[in-house]
Design a protein around this motif. Structure first.
Motif, mmCIF file in Angstrom:
data_model
loop_
_atom_site.group_PDB
_atom_site.id
_atom_site.type_symbol
_atom_site.label_atom_id
_atom_site.label_comp_id
_atom_site.label_asym_id
_atom_site.label_seq_id
_atom_site.Cartn_x
_atom_site.Cartn_y
_atom_site.Cartn_z
ATOM 1 N N GLY A 1 0.788 -1.224 0.000
ATOM 2 C CA GLY A 1 0.000 0.000 0.000
ATOM 3 C C GLY A 1 0.822 1.276 0.000
ATOM 4 N N ARG A 2 0.110 2.397 -0.074
ATOM 5 C CA ARG A 2 0.742 3.715 -0.171
ATOM 6 C C ARG A 2 1.366 4.203 1.130
ATOM 7 N N THR A 3 0.932 3.662 2.265
ATOM 8 C CA THR A 3 1.487 4.138 3.536
ATOM 9 C C THR A 3 2.654 3.295 4.012
ATOM 10 N N GLY A 4 2.952 2.219 3.327
ATOM 11 C CA GLY A 4 4.126 1.418 3.662
ATOM 12 C C GLY A 4 4.067 0.693 4.981
ATOM 13 N N GLY A 5 2.874 0.543 5.528
ATOM 14 C CA GLY A 5 2.740 -0.192 6.782
ATOM 15 C C GLY A 5 2.686 0.683 8.021
ATOM 16 N N ALA A 6 2.267 1.929 7.875
ATOM 17 C CA ALA A 6 2.224 2.856 9.017
ATOM 18 C C ALA A 6 1.354 2.320 10.155
ATOM 19 N N LEU A 7 0.181 1.787 9.836
ATOM 20 C CA LEU A 7 -0.692 1.264 10.887
ATOM 21 C C LEU A 7 -0.107 0.014 11.529
ATOM 22 N N ALA A 8 0.574 -0.797 10.736
ATOM 23 C CA ALA A 8 1.225 -1.987 11.289
ATOM 24 C C ALA A 8 2.295 -1.575 12.298
ATOM 25 N N GLN A 9 3.070 -0.547 11.972
ATOM 26 C CA GLN A 9 4.100 -0.096 12.914
ATOM 27 C C GLN A 9 3.472 0.440 14.199
ATOM 28 N N TYR A 10 2.395 1.167 14.078
ATOM 29 C CA TYR A 10 1.695 1.673 15.256
ATOM 30 C C TYR A 10 1.228 0.507 16.124
ATOM 31 N N SER A 11 0.646 -0.508 15.491
ATOM 32 C CA SER A 11 0.176 -1.691 16.222
ATOM 33 C C SER A 11 1.340 -2.440 16.868
ATOM 34 N N LEU A 12 2.444 -2.547 16.139
ATOM 35 C CA LEU A 12 3.609 -3.254 16.669
ATOM 36 C C LEU A 12 4.174 -2.531 17.888
ATOM 37 N N ARG A 13 4.270 -1.214 17.805
ATOM 38 C CA ARG A 13 4.754 -0.460 18.967
ATOM 39 C C ARG A 13 3.873 -0.721 20.189
ATOM 40 N N SER A 14 2.567 -0.730 19.988
ATOM 41 C CA SER A 14 1.635 -1.012 21.091
ATOM 42 C C SER A 14 1.827 -2.419 21.627
ATOM 43 N N ALA A 15 2.007 -3.392 20.737
ATOM 44 C CA ALA A 15 2.177 -4.781 21.159
ATOM 45 C C ALA A 15 3.478 -4.984 21.928
ATOM 46 N N MET A 16 4.483 -4.156 21.674
ATOM 47 C CA MET A 16 5.788 -4.306 22.321
ATOM 48 C C MET A 16 5.866 -3.654 23.702
ATOM 49 N N VAL A 17 4.935 -2.772 24.031
ATOM 50 C CA VAL A 17 4.988 -2.029 25.301
ATOM 51 C C VAL A 17 5.143 -2.937 26.521
ATOM 52 N N PRO A 18 4.359 -4.024 26.657
ATOM 53 C CA PRO A 18 4.491 -4.844 27.864
ATOM 54 C C PRO A 18 5.862 -5.489 28.044
ATOM 55 N N PHE A 19 6.620 -5.608 26.959
ATOM 56 C CA PHE A 19 7.901 -6.309 27.018
ATOM 57 C C PHE A 19 9.044 -5.437 27.521
ATOM 58 N N ARG A 20 8.831 -4.131 27.545
ATOM 59 C CA ARG A 20 9.824 -3.170 28.043
ATOM 60 C C ARG A 20 11.137 -3.229 27.273
ATOM 61 N N ALA A 21 11.031 -3.448 25.977
ATOM 62 C CA ALA A 21 12.204 -3.371 25.100
ATOM 63 C C ALA A 21 12.542 -1.891 24.889
ATOM 64 N N ARG A 22 13.739 -1.621 24.421
ATOM 65 C CA ARG A 22 14.140 -0.243 24.093
ATOM 66 C C ARG A 22 13.879 -0.020 22.605
ATOM 67 N N LEU A 23 12.657 0.402 22.280
ATOM 68 C CA LEU A 23 12.290 0.645 20.892
ATOM 69 C C LEU A 23 12.931 1.927 20.397
ATOM 70 N N VAL A 24 13.578 1.827 19.252
ATOM 71 C CA VAL A 24 14.135 3.008 18.601
ATOM 72 C C VAL A 24 12.955 3.764 17.992
ATOM 73 N N ASN A 25 12.848 5.048 18.277
ATOM 74 C CA ASN A 25 11.669 5.807 17.864
ATOM 75 C C ASN A 25 11.736 6.394 16.470
ATOM 76 N N GLY A 26 12.831 6.320 15.831
ATOM 77 C CA GLY A 26 12.851 6.852 14.469
ATOM 78 C C GLY A 26 14.268 7.049 13.993
ATOM 79 N N PRO A 27 14.367 7.319 12.727
ATOM 80 C CA PRO A 27 13.289 7.634 11.805
ATOM 81 C C PRO A 27 12.497 6.380 11.439
ATOM 82 N N GLN A 28 11.253 6.597 11.049
ATOM 83 C CA GLN A 28 10.404 5.491 10.656
ATOM 84 C C GLN A 28 10.741 5.064 9.236
ATOM 85 N N VAL A 29 10.897 3.754 9.054
ATOM 86 C CA VAL A 29 11.151 3.189 7.730
ATOM 87 C C VAL A 29 9.894 2.438 7.324
#
Length: 177
Positions: free
Chosen positions: A113-141
């Motif tokens: 699609g045209r957004t390249g998975g923007a909603l998937a990344q948003y969902s993934l960030r939410s799914a990762m919250v309980p794990f307390r990983a150090r998510l790199v916040n950007g830039p978004q690819v």
């Protein structure tokens, strides 16, 4: 010391654009790259109670624990992450030791699609919250129209995408302790 990089692709397809994106990222990050096999049975608490955590799941949990950095790339399915990736996250959460805790993680996506998975990344960030990983916040690819963004050798063809991916890997590299 060689950096141990683990890739998790939200797609099981052999020629998945997300797998290609992971390999491009690992090449930029530089180190020893392993791609996890997320071909797990569907999570079922009754099966876990009867047989425990499957060996394949424990193997991936051990790979996460041993890695210096994690790369996750997912397609976007119906506005969210793939079932493969969600199932893998759910299964790994059932293992002992909190393998994600404080682990540097970069996420990315390649989608038709045209957004390249923007909603998937948003969902993934939410799914990762309980794990307390150090998510790199950007830039978004987010590789949009991914079917036309890799050359015949699986290399990102767009300089703009390569530059953004390089920037993300630079930030991840700084997070590796």
């Amino acid at each position: 010391m060689t950096t141990k990089i683990l890739g998790l692709s939200g797609s099981l397809r052999k020629k998945s654009h997300n797998r290609l994106l992971l390999r491009n990222a690992a090449d930029i990050l530089s180190g020893t790259y392993t791609e996890a096999d997320l071909n797990f049975p569907l999570y079922n608490g009754d099966d876990e109670d009867a047989s425990g955590v499957p060996e394949a799941v424990q193997n991936v949990a051990d790979q996460i624990s041993a890695a210096d950095a994690i790369l996750i790339s997912t397609p976007e399915y119906n506005g969210s992450i793939s079932g493969v990736l969600k199932n893998a996250l759910d299964w790994v959460s059932r293992t002992k030791g909190g393998v994600w805790h404080d682990k540097p993680v970069a996420i990315m996506s390649a989608a038709a699609g045209r957004t390249g998975g923007a909603l998937a990344q948003y969902s993934l960030r939410s799914a990762m919250v309980p794990f307390r990983a150090r998510l790199v916040n950007g830039p978004q690819v987010m590789i949009a129209n991914s079917g036309s963004e890799f050359d015949e050798n699986g290399v990102l063809a767009s300089e703009r995408y390569r530059n953004t991916l390089t920037d993300l890997m630079d930030v991840l590299r700084a997070e590796i302790r």
